[in-house]
Write a protein that holds these residues in place. Sequence first.
Motif, PDB file in Angstrom:
ATOM      1  N   PRO A  39     -93.339   9.191  19.417  1.00  0.00           N
ATOM      2  CA  PRO A  39     -94.365   9.223  18.655  1.00  0.00           C
ATOM      3  C   PRO A  39     -94.000  10.009  17.224  1.00  0.00           C
ATOM      4  O   PRO A  39     -92.890  10.390  17.004  1.00  0.00           O
ATOM      5  N   ALA A  40     -94.954   9.881  16.205  1.00  0.00           N
ATOM      6  CA  ALA A  40     -94.640  10.396  14.922  1.00  0.00           C
ATOM      7  C   ALA A  40     -93.562   9.777  14.207  1.00  0.00           C
ATOM      8  O   ALA A  40     -93.186  10.181  13.185  1.00  0.00           O
ATOM      9  N   GLN A  41     -93.640   8.175  14.527  1.00  0.00           N
ATOM     10  CA  GLN A  41     -92.494   7.676  13.743  1.00  0.00           C
ATOM     11  C   GLN A  41     -92.941   7.553  12.353  1.00  0.00           C
ATOM     12  O   GLN A  41     -94.177   7.306  11.931  1.00  0.00           O
ATOM     13  N   GLY A  42     -91.916   7.491  11.380  1.00  0.00           N
ATOM     14  CA  GLY A  42     -92.294   7.533  10.174  1.00  0.00           C
ATOM     15  C   GLY A  42     -92.570   8.815   9.140  1.00  0.00           C
ATOM     16  O   GLY A  42     -92.822   9.023   8.146  1.00  0.00           O
ATOM     17  N   SER A  43     -92.841   9.838  10.199  1.00  0.00           N
ATOM     18  CA  SER A  43     -93.315  11.336   9.535  1.00  0.00           C
ATOM     19  C   SER A  43     -92.162  12.026   9.444  1.00  0.00           C
ATOM     20  O   SER A  43     -91.277  11.961   9.968  1.00  0.00           O
ATOM     21  N   TRP A  44     -92.609  12.973   8.596  1.00  0.00           N
ATOM     22  CA  TRP A  44     -91.193  14.067   8.446  1.00  0.00           C
ATOM     23  C   TRP A  44     -91.594  15.125   9.376  1.00  0.00           C
ATOM     24  O   TRP A  44     -92.939  15.381   9.463  1.00  0.00           O
ATOM     25  N   PHE A  45     -90.861  15.413  10.115  1.00  0.00           N
ATOM     26  CA  PHE A  45     -90.896  16.547  11.110  1.00  0.00           C
ATOM     27  C   PHE A  45     -89.843  17.457  11.273  1.00  0.00           C
ATOM     28  O   PHE A  45     -88.694  17.141  10.997  1.00  0.00           O
ATOM     29  N   VAL A  46     -89.883  18.754  11.710  1.00  0.00           N
ATOM     30  CA  VAL A  46     -88.975  19.603  12.107  1.00  0.00           C
ATOM     31  C   VAL A  46     -88.087  18.968  13.169  1.00  0.00           C
ATOM     32  O   VAL A  46     -88.642  18.359  13.990  1.00  0.00           O
ATOM     33  N   LEU A  89     -92.052  31.735  17.143  1.00  0.00           N
ATOM     34  CA  LEU A  89     -93.116  31.848  16.454  1.00  0.00           C
ATOM     35  C   LEU A  89     -94.431  31.539  17.087  1.00  0.00           C
ATOM     36  O   LEU A  89     -95.388  31.801  17.053  1.00  0.00           O
ATOM     37  N   GLY A  90     -94.514  30.988  18.411  1.00  0.00           N
ATOM     38  CA  GLY A  90     -95.295  30.667  19.276  1.00  0.00           C
ATOM     39  C   GLY A  90     -95.271  29.499  20.379  1.00  0.00           C
ATOM     40  O   GLY A  90     -94.389  28.774  20.036  1.00  0.00           O
ATOM     41  N   VAL A  91     -96.261  29.137  21.109  1.00  0.00           N
ATOM     42  CA  VAL A  91     -96.378  28.074  22.042  1.00  0.00           C
ATOM     43  C   VAL A  91     -97.353  27.017  21.340  1.00  0.00           C
ATOM     44  O   VAL A  91     -98.666  27.715  21.043  1.00  0.00           O
ATOM     45  N   TYR A  92     -96.880  25.914  21.087  1.00  0.00           N
ATOM     46  CA  TYR A  92     -97.811  25.031  20.378  1.00  0.00           C
ATOM     47  C   TYR A  92     -98.085  23.584  21.428  1.00  0.00           C
ATOM     48  O   TYR A  92     -97.270  23.512  22.088  1.00  0.00           O
ATOM     49  N   GLU A  93     -99.272  23.022  21.049  1.00  0.00           N
ATOM     50  CA  GLU A  93     -99.394  21.464  21.650  1.00  0.00           C
ATOM     51  C   GLU A  93     -99.519  20.691  20.617  1.00  0.00           C
ATOM     52  O   GLU A  93    -100.102  20.780  19.726  1.00  0.00           O
ATOM     53  N   HIS A  94     -98.890  19.777  20.976  1.00  0.00           N
ATOM     54  CA  HIS A  94     -98.545  18.236  20.256  1.00  0.00           C
ATOM     55  C   HIS A  94     -99.422  17.295  20.916  1.00  0.00           C
ATOM     56  O   HIS A  94     -98.705  17.199  21.961  1.00  0.00           O
ATOM     57  N   PHE A  95    -100.283  16.681  20.518  1.00  0.00           N
ATOM     58  CA  PHE A  95    -100.987  15.663  20.939  1.00  0.00           C
ATOM     59  C   PHE A  95    -100.889  14.216  20.323  1.00  0.00           C
ATOM     60  O   PHE A  95    -101.052  14.302  18.961  1.00  0.00           O
ATOM     61  N   TYR A  96    -100.380  13.229  20.769  1.00  0.00           N
ATOM     62  CA  TYR A  96    -100.192  11.874  20.040  1.00  0.00           C
ATOM     63  C   TYR A  96    -100.636  10.798  20.712  1.00  0.00           C
ATOM     64  O   TYR A  96    -100.999  10.736  21.784  1.00  0.00           O
ATOM     65  N   ALA A 140     -95.049  25.549   0.890  1.00  0.00           N
ATOM     66  CA  ALA A 140     -96.232  24.969  -0.026  1.00  0.00           C
ATOM     67  C   ALA A 140     -96.065  23.304  -0.244  1.00  0.00           C
ATOM     68  O   ALA A 140     -97.379  22.682  -0.308  1.00  0.00           O
ATOM     69  N   GLU A 141     -95.011  23.138  -0.579  1.00  0.00           N
ATOM     70  CA  GLU A 141     -94.642  21.504  -0.716  1.00  0.00           C
ATOM     71  C   GLU A 141     -95.054  20.582   0.641  1.00  0.00           C
ATOM     72  O   GLU A 141     -95.873  19.924   0.661  1.00  0.00           O
ATOM     73  N   LEU A 142     -94.543  21.052   1.932  1.00  0.00           N
ATOM     74  CA  LEU A 142     -94.882  20.264   3.075  1.00  0.00           C
ATOM     75  C   LEU A 142     -96.423  20.579   3.329  1.00  0.00           C
ATOM     76  O   LEU A 142     -96.741  19.294   3.889  1.00  0.00           O
ATOM     77  N   LEU A 143     -97.088  21.390   3.170  1.00  0.00           N
ATOM     78  CA  LEU A 143     -98.354  21.637   3.573  1.00  0.00           C
ATOM     79  C   LEU A 143     -99.005  20.591   2.500  1.00  0.00           C
ATOM     80  O   LEU A 143    -100.360  20.172   3.080  1.00  0.00           O
ATOM     81  N   ALA A 144     -98.629  20.262   1.335  1.00  0.00           N
ATOM     82  CA  ALA A 144     -99.562  19.428   0.517  1.00  0.00           C
ATOM     83  C   ALA A 144     -99.206  17.915   0.769  1.00  0.00           C
ATOM     84  O   ALA A 144     -99.434  17.216   0.051  1.00  0.00           O
ATOM     85  N   ASP A 145     -98.006  17.627   1.488  1.00  0.00           N
ATOM     86  CA  ASP A 145     -97.390  16.370   1.358  1.00  0.00           C
ATOM     87  C   ASP A 145     -97.796  15.527   2.820  1.00  0.00           C
ATOM     88  O   ASP A 145     -97.780  15.928   3.827  1.00  0.00           O
ATOM     89  N   ASP A 146     -98.621  14.427   2.482  1.00  0.00           N
ATOM     90  CA  ASP A 146     -99.123  13.591   3.394  1.00  0.00           C
ATOM     91  C   ASP A 146     -98.189  12.923   4.515  1.00  0.00           C
ATOM     92  O   ASP A 146     -98.658  12.609   5.538  1.00  0.00           O
ATOM     93  N   THR A 147     -96.891  12.981   3.962  1.00  0.00           N
ATOM     94  CA  THR A 147     -96.055  12.260   4.792  1.00  0.00           C
ATOM     95  C   THR A 147     -95.372  13.255   5.989  1.00  0.00           C
ATOM     96  O   THR A 147     -94.531  13.116   6.830  1.00  0.00           O
ATOM     97  N   HIS A 149     -95.990  15.312   8.963  1.00  0.00           N
ATOM     98  CA  HIS A 149     -96.732  15.350  10.393  1.00  0.00           C
ATOM     99  C   HIS A 149     -97.606  16.767  10.277  1.00  0.00           C
ATOM    100  O   HIS A 149     -96.865  17.719  10.134  1.00  0.00           O
ATOM    101  N   ALA A 150     -98.944  16.535  10.857  1.00  0.00           N
ATOM    102  CA  ALA A 150     -99.995  17.694  10.916  1.00  0.00           C
ATOM    103  C   ALA A 150     -99.350  18.708  11.906  1.00  0.00           C
ATOM    104  O   ALA A 150     -99.135  19.934  11.694  1.00  0.00           O
ATOM    105  N   ASN A 151     -98.565  18.401  12.865  1.00  0.00           N
ATOM    106  CA  ASN A 151     -97.853  19.255  13.951  1.00  0.00           C
ATOM    107  C   ASN A 151     -96.694  20.065  13.309  1.00  0.00           C
ATOM    108  O   ASN A 151     -96.529  21.168  13.756  1.00  0.00           O
TER     109      ASN A 151
END
Length: 158
Positions: A39-46, A89-96, A140-147, A149-151
């Motif tokens: 999932p998240a194909q085409g998105s910028w992700f860590v 940093l914590g435990v997160y949930e990612h839903f796709y 700040a740049e990645l938070l403003a960039d639509d490409t 991913h929200a996760n």
Amino acid sequence: MLSSDDFLSVVRLAPLVAIDLIVTDPRGAVLLGCRRNRPAQGSWFVPGGRIRKGETLDDAFRRIVRDELGDTMGGPACISARRADAVLLGVYEHFYDDNFAGAAGIGTHYVVFGYRMTAGSVTLPRQEAQHSAYRWMLPAELLADDTVHANTKAYFAG
């Protein structure tokens, strides 16, 4: 190793457990990869990866650092592959809504341990099967960039 059909059944029935690597450079910029796969194909992700059955967290962390960052970043002079040297940093949930196979009607749910680590070098990893390109972005740049991913943005929000 599971067959694709068996793994798709796991994705349909259970959450996957993973580790994400929030790698920062000396300026505070964050390493992002453009995902080739679902999932998240085409998105910028860590960078990150799934924990395998029977694999300890420490072993998974070392493997994911090696697999995702490669020798250029994984050497002892650049970044530590020891989980004890990273900050949880914590435990997160990612839903796709989709899954690795593109099978209709099957979403993916990850439970993710997010670890922050600092690279002593700004060398980008080589492109590989998971990512078509890499780049460094300030939070700040990645938070403003639509490409981005929200996760990934969730690691920097609030």
